[in-house]
Every structure is written in structure tokens, then in C-alpha cells.
Design a protein around this motif. Structure first.
Motif, short mmCIF file in Angstrom:
data_model
loop_
_atom_site.label_atom_id
_atom_site.label_comp_id
_atom_site.label_asym_id
_atom_site.label_seq_id
_atom_site.Cartn_x
_atom_site.Cartn_y
_atom_site.Cartn_z
N ASN A 17 11.75 -5.14 3.97
CA ASN A 17 10.63 -4.48 2.84
C ASN A 17 11.53 -5.16 1.57
O ASN A 17 11.88 -5.07 0.41
CB ASN A 17 11.67 -3.07 2.97
CG ASN A 17 11.07 -1.67 3.55
OD1 ASN A 17 9.86 -1.65 3.61
ND2 ASN A 17 11.99 -1.87 4.83
N ASP A 18 11.05 -6.57 1.68
CA ASP A 18 10.97 -7.09 -0.09
C ASP A 18 9.83 -7.36 -0.64
O ASP A 18 9.05 -7.31 -1.76
CB ASP A 18 11.69 -8.73 0.41
CG ASP A 18 13.46 -9.01 0.56
OD1 ASP A 18 13.61 -7.78 -0.44
OD2 ASP A 18 13.78 -9.41 1.47
N ARG A 19 8.66 -6.78 0.86
CA ARG A 19 7.08 -7.73 -0.29
C ARG A 19 6.51 -6.44 -0.45
O ARG A 19 7.10 -5.57 -0.33
CB ARG A 19 6.21 -8.10 1.07
CG ARG A 19 5.91 -7.04 2.25
CD ARG A 19 5.12 -7.56 3.42
NE ARG A 19 5.80 -8.71 4.34
CZ ARG A 19 5.93 -9.75 4.63
NH1 ARG A 19 5.09 -10.64 3.78
NH2 ARG A 19 6.88 -10.92 5.21
N ASP A 20 5.36 -6.62 -1.01
CA ASP A 20 4.75 -5.31 -2.11
C ASP A 20 4.08 -5.27 -0.82
O ASP A 20 4.19 -4.72 -0.23
CB ASP A 20 3.45 -6.77 -2.98
CG ASP A 20 4.18 -7.61 -4.20
OD1 ASP A 20 5.53 -7.19 -4.46
OD2 ASP A 20 3.65 -8.12 -4.36
N CYS A 40 22.84 -2.01 -8.29
CA CYS A 40 22.27 -2.89 -8.56
C CYS A 40 22.35 -4.11 -10.07
O CYS A 40 22.48 -4.81 -9.86
CB CYS A 40 20.59 -2.36 -8.37
SG CYS A 40 19.08 -3.63 -9.46
N THR A 71 5.73 -2.32 -0.13
CA THR A 71 7.08 -1.48 0.90
C THR A 71 7.56 -0.27 -0.61
O THR A 71 7.68 -0.73 -1.55
CB THR A 71 7.66 -2.44 1.28
OG1 THR A 71 8.48 -3.66 0.57
CG2 THR A 71 7.50 -3.09 2.64
N SER A 72 9.03 0.40 0.25
CA SER A 72 9.87 0.79 -1.16
C SER A 72 10.89 -0.03 -1.72
O SER A 72 11.47 0.31 -2.15
CB SER A 72 9.79 2.18 0.16
OG SER A 72 10.70 1.64 0.81
N LYS A 73 10.58 -1.87 -0.82
CA LYS A 73 12.14 -2.03 -1.43
C LYS A 73 12.92 -1.54 -0.76
O LYS A 73 13.52 -0.68 -0.38
CB LYS A 73 12.16 -2.15 -2.51
CG LYS A 73 9.89 -3.00 -3.27
CD LYS A 73 10.52 -4.84 -2.54
CE LYS A 73 9.10 -4.76 -2.82
NZ LYS A 73 8.81 -4.77 -4.64
N GLU A 76 8.05 -1.93 5.89
CA GLU A 76 7.57 -3.31 7.00
C GLU A 76 6.53 -3.41 7.63
O GLU A 76 6.05 -4.15 8.09
CB GLU A 76 8.98 -3.87 7.33
CG GLU A 76 8.60 -5.73 7.50
CD GLU A 76 8.43 -6.45 6.29
OE1 GLU A 76 7.55 -7.45 5.95
OE2 GLU A 76 9.37 -6.08 4.86
N HIS A 122 20.38 -6.12 -0.66
CA HIS A 122 20.38 -5.81 0.78
C HIS A 122 21.98 -4.62 0.76
O HIS A 122 21.85 -3.08 1.32
CB HIS A 122 20.05 -5.51 1.85
CG HIS A 122 18.10 -5.63 1.79
ND1 HIS A 122 17.62 -6.65 1.04
CD2 HIS A 122 17.20 -5.32 2.72
CE1 HIS A 122 16.33 -6.38 0.97
NE2 HIS A 122 16.15 -5.52 2.48
#
Length: 211
Positions: free
Chosen positions: A44-47, A89, A49-51, A172, A144
């Protein structure tokens, strides 16, 4: 320390565990099919995705629905989760940038171990991680893992127990269709801490973090 002869991390002078060089390699013979799936599930790092924080919000939504929470109960739960993830964060990125550690990623460390000051490590200039890209910021600490640990703790304290089972989909699999997994494939967990631990370990299996 690192035993360069078998690419394992030495714990307490004797016990060894496979290192990211072994488990996180694109063509690893040590990583299981389930570990590979988990690595991608939590990526879930890519554009698109919800991150990582969004995936944890999805867990919160799922468990909230299972527990039939009221509007006021949801307001409190989601406020606690949001504040906790915000603090996580700040803490994680302070550690990445506001400390002298500035730890390199495996894609550099494994290829350039001749520069790490440890004669026991053996470089592999052709090494690639399972992931097709490496996050462009220091490896320490894992975002993460930090997010997941905070979320699990908040959920346990709110519900009074860690042992609430749930199942979850992953963005993902919906966005990165080239992986070949069904877009609505789920993974199931028996507790918040189990999910958090797998989330953290997934970063080693993906080849972007160290033990």
C-alpha cells in the motif's frame, strides 16, 4: 552482528534468523508463498492505495461494523485512532529525519556492504528487493510497523481485548493487478497484535526494511 557466510543475523552470539538479503530478495527461495502474499497485502505505498494509515482505518471500519458500535462510540474510536496515527507519523518521521541514524535501505546496503565497515558481510551488486520500488526516505524506523503497533494498542484498549478476529481486503491487490492476486482477496487475523506483527514483518519480506 551479520554472518556473511550465510547471510543471517546473529542474535546473542548463537541464534540466527534469515536476513532481508535472504527473505526480501525478489527471487528468494526462503520466503514462503504466504509471506510473499502478506508482503504485497500490506504494501500500500503506491498511488491509488489508501497508504498504511488508510489500511488501518479500514480495519477500524471493519471491526466497528462487526461490533455494532453506535454513532457516539464510533466518534470516540475514530478520534482516538486518528490522533494515534497522527502521533505515530510524527514520531516515525522524526526518527527518520531528526536523528543522526539516516539508515540506508536494503537495496543499497546489500549491494554495497563493502562500505559498511563489517568484514563479515558479502555484497551482492545484482540484488533486488521483492518490491518494484524502494520508498525514497530512510529505513529507520519503519512507518508501517510504527503505525500498526499504535493502531493495535488503541484498538485493544478501546475494546478491552486484543483478541477480536477480522478479515480485510487490500488496495494493493486492486491497484497492482499485475501481481495476479484476486482484487478482493482477504487475509484473516485472530487479533490486532497478530495483524500488526504481520504488517511489520511484511516490510522485511518485501525487501525494504531490515530485521
Amino acid at each position: 552482528s551479520v554472518d556473511g557466510s550465510n547471510n543471517k543475523v546473529v542474535i546473542n552470539g548463537s541464534a540466527t534468523v534469515p536476513s532481508v538479503k535472504e527473505l526480501g530478495s525478489r527471487n528468494s527461495a526462503s520466503r514462503t508463498a504466504d509471506q510473499t502474499m502478506a508482503a504485497w497485502f500490506w504494501a500500500n505505498d503506491r498511488d491509488g492505495t489508501s497508504k498504511p494509515p488508510g489500511q488501518l482505518i479500514d480495519i477500524t471500519l471493519t471491526v466497528s461494523a462487526q461490533q455494532n458500535l453506535s454513532l457516539s462510540q464510533n466518534a470516540r474510536l475514530f478520534a482516538l485512532v486518528a490522533m494515534g496515527l497522527g502521533d505515530a507519523c510524527i514520531s516515525a518521521w522524526d526518527a527518520k529525519y531528526d536523528t543522526p541514524i539516516d539508515l540506508w535501505r536494503p537495496i543499497d546496503a546489500v549491494r554495497e556492504t563493502l562500505n559498511d565497515g563489517n568484514p563479515l558481510t558479502i555484497s551482492d551488486p545484482a540484488w533486488l528487493p521483492l518490491n518494484d520500488f524502494t520508498p525514497p526516505f530512510p529505513a529507520y524506523v519503519s512507518g508501517h510497523a510504527t503505525f500498526a503497533a499504535v493502531h493495535a494498542s488503541i484498538m485493544e484498549q478501546y475494546f478491552g481485548t486484543d483478541n477480536i478476529p477480522f478479515s480485510l481486503e487490500s488496495d494493493e491487490f486492486k491497484v497492482n493487478t499485475s501481481l495476479g492476486y484476486p482484487p478482493h482477496l482477504t487475509r484473516s487475523f485472530s487479533s490486532f497484535s497478530q495483524a500488526a506483527w504481520e504488517n511489520a514483518m511484511s516490510r522485511i519480506w518485501l525487501g525494504v526494511h531490515f530485521y
